[in-house]
Write a protein that holds these residues in place. Structure first.
Motif, PDB file in Angstrom:
ATOM      1  N   VAL A   1       0.842  -1.192   0.000  1.00 23.49           N
ATOM      2  CA  VAL A   1       0.000   0.000   0.000  1.00 23.49           C
ATOM      3  C   VAL A   1       0.877   1.243   0.000  1.00 23.49           C
ATOM      4  N   GLU A   2       0.498   2.214  -0.816  1.00 19.25           N
ATOM      5  CA  GLU A   2       1.083   3.553  -0.793  1.00 19.25           C
ATOM      6  C   GLU A   2       0.017   4.516  -0.282  1.00 19.25           C
ATOM      7  N   GLU A   3       0.349   5.278   0.742  1.00 18.08           N
ATOM      8  CA  GLU A   3      -0.578   6.280   1.277  1.00 18.08           C
ATOM      9  C   GLU A   3       0.055   7.665   1.206  1.00 18.08           C
ATOM     10  N   GLU A   4      -0.758   8.642   0.831  1.00 18.30           N
ATOM     11  CA  GLU A   4      -0.345  10.037   0.829  1.00 18.30           C
ATOM     12  C   GLU A   4      -1.015  10.736   2.013  1.00 18.30           C
ATOM     13  N   LEU A   5      -0.220  11.406   2.832  1.00 20.51           N
ATOM     14  CA  LEU A   5      -0.713  12.065   4.030  1.00 20.51           C
ATOM     15  C   LEU A   5      -0.559  13.575   3.889  1.00 20.51           C
ATOM     16  N   LEU A   6      -1.467  14.295   4.535  1.00 16.77           N
ATOM     17  CA  LEU A   6      -1.458  15.755   4.512  1.00 16.77           C
ATOM     18  C   LEU A   6      -0.681  16.270   5.724  1.00 16.77           C
ATOM     19  N   LEU A   7       0.293  17.140   5.483  1.00 16.25           N
ATOM     20  CA  LEU A   7       1.047  17.779   6.564  1.00 16.25           C
ATOM     21  C   LEU A   7       0.271  19.007   7.039  1.00 16.25           C
ATOM     22  N   VAL A   8      -0.029  19.057   8.327  1.00 15.76           N
ATOM     23  CA  VAL A   8      -0.856  20.146   8.862  1.00 15.76           C
ATOM     24  C   VAL A   8      -0.253  20.698  10.149  1.00 15.76           C
ATOM     25  N   ASP A   9      -0.631  21.931  10.453  1.00 19.08           N
ATOM     26  CA  ASP A   9      -0.279  22.531  11.724  1.00 19.08           C
ATOM     27  C   ASP A   9      -1.114  21.878  12.826  1.00 19.08           C
ATOM     28  N   PRO A  10      -0.499  21.428  13.913  1.00 21.53           N
ATOM     29  CA  PRO A  10      -1.263  20.714  14.940  1.00 21.53           C
ATOM     30  C   PRO A  10      -2.275  21.577  15.677  1.00 21.53           C
ATOM     31  N   GLU A  11      -2.109  22.902  15.650  1.00 22.19           N
ATOM     32  CA  GLU A  11      -3.037  23.789  16.344  1.00 22.19           C
ATOM     33  C   GLU A  11      -4.124  24.326  15.418  1.00 22.19           C
TER      34      GLU A  11
ATOM     35  N   THR B   1      -8.475  15.502   0.880  1.00 23.94           N
ATOM     36  CA  THR B   1      -8.358  16.912   0.523  1.00 23.94           C
ATOM     37  C   THR B   1      -8.268  17.695   1.821  1.00 23.94           C
ATOM     38  N   SER B   2      -7.772  18.902   1.737  1.00 26.47           N
ATOM     39  CA  SER B   2      -7.731  19.765   2.914  1.00 26.47           C
ATOM     40  C   SER B   2      -9.103  20.388   3.147  1.00 26.47           C
TER      41      SER B   2
ATOM     42  N   GLY C   1      -0.938  23.948 -16.030  1.00 26.52           N
ATOM     43  CA  GLY C   1      -1.464  25.169 -15.448  1.00 26.52           C
ATOM     44  C   GLY C   1      -2.168  24.953 -14.116  1.00 26.52           C
ATOM     45  N   ILE C   2      -3.353  25.521 -14.008  1.00 27.05           N
ATOM     46  CA  ILE C   2      -4.067  25.505 -12.735  1.00 27.05           C
ATOM     47  C   ILE C   2      -4.440  24.095 -12.291  1.00 27.05           C
ATOM     48  N   ALA C   3      -4.553  23.161 -13.220  1.00 29.76           N
ATOM     49  CA  ALA C   3      -4.862  21.777 -12.839  1.00 29.76           C
ATOM     50  C   ALA C   3      -3.769  21.201 -11.948  1.00 29.76           C
ATOM     51  N   THR C   4      -2.511  21.553 -12.230  1.00 28.64           N
ATOM     52  CA  THR C   4      -1.416  21.116 -11.363  1.00 28.64           C
ATOM     53  C   THR C   4      -1.462  21.847 -10.037  1.00 28.64           C
ATOM     54  N   GLN C   5      -1.673  23.145 -10.082  1.00 28.93           N
ATOM     55  CA  GLN C   5      -1.694  23.936  -8.856  1.00 28.93           C
ATOM     56  C   GLN C   5      -2.742  23.426  -7.881  1.00 28.93           C
ATOM     57  N   GLU C   6      -3.874  22.962  -8.407  1.00 30.86           N
ATOM     58  CA  GLU C   6      -4.981  22.556  -7.546  1.00 30.86           C
ATOM     59  C   GLU C   6      -4.976  21.061  -7.203  1.00 30.86           C
ATOM     60  N   GLN C   7      -3.937  20.336  -7.609  1.00 28.40           N
ATOM     61  CA  GLN C   7      -3.928  18.889  -7.386  1.00 28.40           C
ATOM     62  C   GLN C   7      -3.422  18.492  -6.002  1.00 28.40           C
ATOM     63  N   LEU C   8      -3.765  19.253  -4.987  1.00 25.65           N
ATOM     64  CA  LEU C   8      -3.431  18.838  -3.623  1.00 25.65           C
ATOM     65  C   LEU C   8      -4.496  17.850  -3.160  1.00 25.65           C
ATOM     66  N   VAL C   9      -4.387  16.637  -3.677  1.00 26.21           N
ATOM     67  CA  VAL C   9      -5.316  15.561  -3.344  1.00 26.21           C
ATOM     68  C   VAL C   9      -4.487  14.338  -2.966  1.00 26.21           C
TER      69      VAL C   9
ATOM     70  N   ARG D   1     -11.879  14.483  -4.099  1.00 27.48           N
ATOM     71  CA  ARG D   1     -10.543  14.180  -4.617  1.00 27.48           C
ATOM     72  C   ARG D   1     -10.609  13.546  -5.988  1.00 27.48           C
ATOM     73  N   SER D   2     -11.523  12.587  -6.151  1.00 22.40           N
ATOM     74  CA  SER D   2     -11.582  11.867  -7.417  1.00 22.40           C
ATOM     75  C   SER D   2     -11.997  12.777  -8.564  1.00 22.40           C
ATOM     76  N   ARG D   3     -12.805  13.799  -8.271  1.00 22.54           N
ATOM     77  CA  ARG D   3     -13.218  14.728  -9.328  1.00 22.54           C
ATOM     78  C   ARG D   3     -12.046  15.628  -9.726  1.00 22.54           C
ATOM     79  N   VAL D   4     -11.259  16.054  -8.756  1.00 21.23           N
ATOM     80  CA  VAL D   4     -10.071  16.841  -9.077  1.00 21.23           C
ATOM     81  C   VAL D   4      -9.061  15.985  -9.844  1.00 21.23           C
ATOM     82  N   TRP D   5      -8.895  14.737  -9.420  1.00 21.88           N
ATOM     83  CA  TRP D   5      -7.947  13.832 -10.076  1.00 21.88           C
ATOM     84  C   TRP D   5      -8.272  13.628 -11.553  1.00 21.88           C
ATOM     85  N   GLN D   6      -9.543  13.643 -11.899  1.00 18.85           N
ATOM     86  CA  GLN D   6      -9.947  13.395 -13.279  1.00 18.85           C
ATOM     87  C   GLN D   6      -9.504  14.498 -14.235  1.00 18.85           C
TER      88      GLN D   6
END
Length: 362
Positions: A6-16, A90-91, A113-121, A171-176
């Motif tokens: 399994v490969e998992e992608e995790l979101l890095l976030v501020d704990p507060e 997604t965030s 372009g913007i498709a790459t910028q918005e691919q935080l999924v 996420r899946s809609r952005v991925w498409q």
């Protein structure tokens, strides 16, 4: 018994604050200092993301233990530089994604372009070993109708830029938006599969065959079929369920191929509709049944999936646990439902994120 990774992608976030933090390079530098984690964690398209990959496992208990360990190690390394990790696809909070600086990612930013910028999924990819490319293509052809059910079970991305999208898996809609993403036609042979990949690369629209983002594909690096439809799952047990069902689908498809059973000939258009319905409804409404492509309650479709892979799961000793986990998701909700329930209870997307940090490491 087929091995699974399994490969998992995790979101890095501020704990507060719960806000995403563009600190993946610093987290990876910490991980590289740990001998046990040098080959586990990898960079991803955006600096707010951290990916890990498990080793191939035959036992689902071993796979679960490794997922839990990797999540805790990711949190430990992130904590050393003042952030933490959340298994969110997604965030929920507004974010300005930061694209990585390497040449590949910069090419993608320039080309798309913007498709790459918005691919935080953030997704979960499952690798199941196969004996040959021939068996792998036969599997890819035969698992197609069932992948939307995995997407529904794993759905964990209801929020986007601070708003409820109305989707269970946005996420899946952005991925498409990627030009090579989504379901595929029936290939029928290894030669046809590789010819199609070569033709796609030759257009210059994608950089190379690593950008073949089919819902299920032959892995470039491993002797596996890689199933790529799932959101990263909030809970480790859900990730294990997706891996269990993926292995069951691969084994069932391989047996059908050896028995001379032809793949179900649904069109890509119908498969895209099934994907959309799974993304929209998750487990809260109706899905398209993989056999008939007609709407049915999600519970009935999940039950059909368990029946479809039941023989394979029984032989590996995974059937009862898969049934229990599916029943729990149908009763208590998948990640999307948990996130919405947290928002209803707390009234705060920040609290949704910080609570999901706890779920990630549970």
């Amino acid at each position: 018994m087929r091995t699974v990774g399994v490969e998992e992608e995790l979101l890095l976030v501020d704990p507060e604050s719960g806000e995403p933090r563009a600190l993946s390079a610093a987290v990876l530098a910490r991980a590289e200092q740990d001998d046990a984690d040098q080959d586990v964690f990898e960079k991803e398209l955006h600096e707010q993301m951290l990916e890990f990959a498990t080793h191939p496992q035959s036992s689902m208990e071993s796979l679960r233990a490794e997922i839990v360990r990797c999540r805790k190690e990711a949190a430990r390394h992130a904590g050393e530089i003042g952030c933490t990790v959340a298994a969110l696809a997604t965030s929920p909070l507004p974010v300005s994604p930061a694209v990585g600086v390497n040449r590949r990612y910069q090419w993608m930013a320039q080309e798309y372009g913007i498709a790459t910028q918005e691919q935080l999924v953030l997704g979960c990819h499952v690798h199941v070993n196969v004996d040959s490319d021939e068996e792998g293509v036969a599997v890819v052809d035969r698992v197609r109708p069932w992948l939307s059910v995995l997407a529904a079970l794993s759905a964990n991305s209801p929020f986007w830029q601070g708003k409820d999208t109305g989707y269970s898996s946005y996420r899946s809609r952005v991925w498409q938006r990627w030009p090579s993403a989504g379901p595929t036609e029936i290939f029928g042979s290894v030669e046809r599969y590789h010819r199609r990949v070569a033709e796609m690369v030759a257009t210059g629209t994608i950089l190379d065959d690593a950008m073949i983002y089919f819902d299920a594909r032959l892995s470039r690096r491993y002797p596996t079929v890689e199933i790529r439809v799932s959101d990263v799952c909030l809970h480790a047990d859900t990730a294990v369920l997706i891996a269990t069902l993926a292995r069951g689908l691969v084994e069932t498809a391989a047996r059908e191929w050896r028995a001379g059973t032809e793949p179900v000939d649904h069109s890509v258009s119908l498969l895209r509709l099934a994907d959309w319905r799974a993304a929209r409804s998750g487990l809260t409404g109706e899905l398209l049944h993989p056999a008939t492509m007609r709407r049915m309650p999600a519970e009935a479709v999940v039950r059909s999936l368990l029946d479809h892979v039941g023989e394979a799961l029984e032989e590996t000793g995974d059937l009862e646990r898969a049934r229990e986990t599916c029943a729990g998701l149908l009763r208590d909700g998948n990640g999307a439902q948990v996130q919405r329930a947290l928002l209803e209870r707390t009234g705060s997307l920040r609290d949704v994120v910080t609570e999901c940090v706890r779920h990630t490491q549970a």
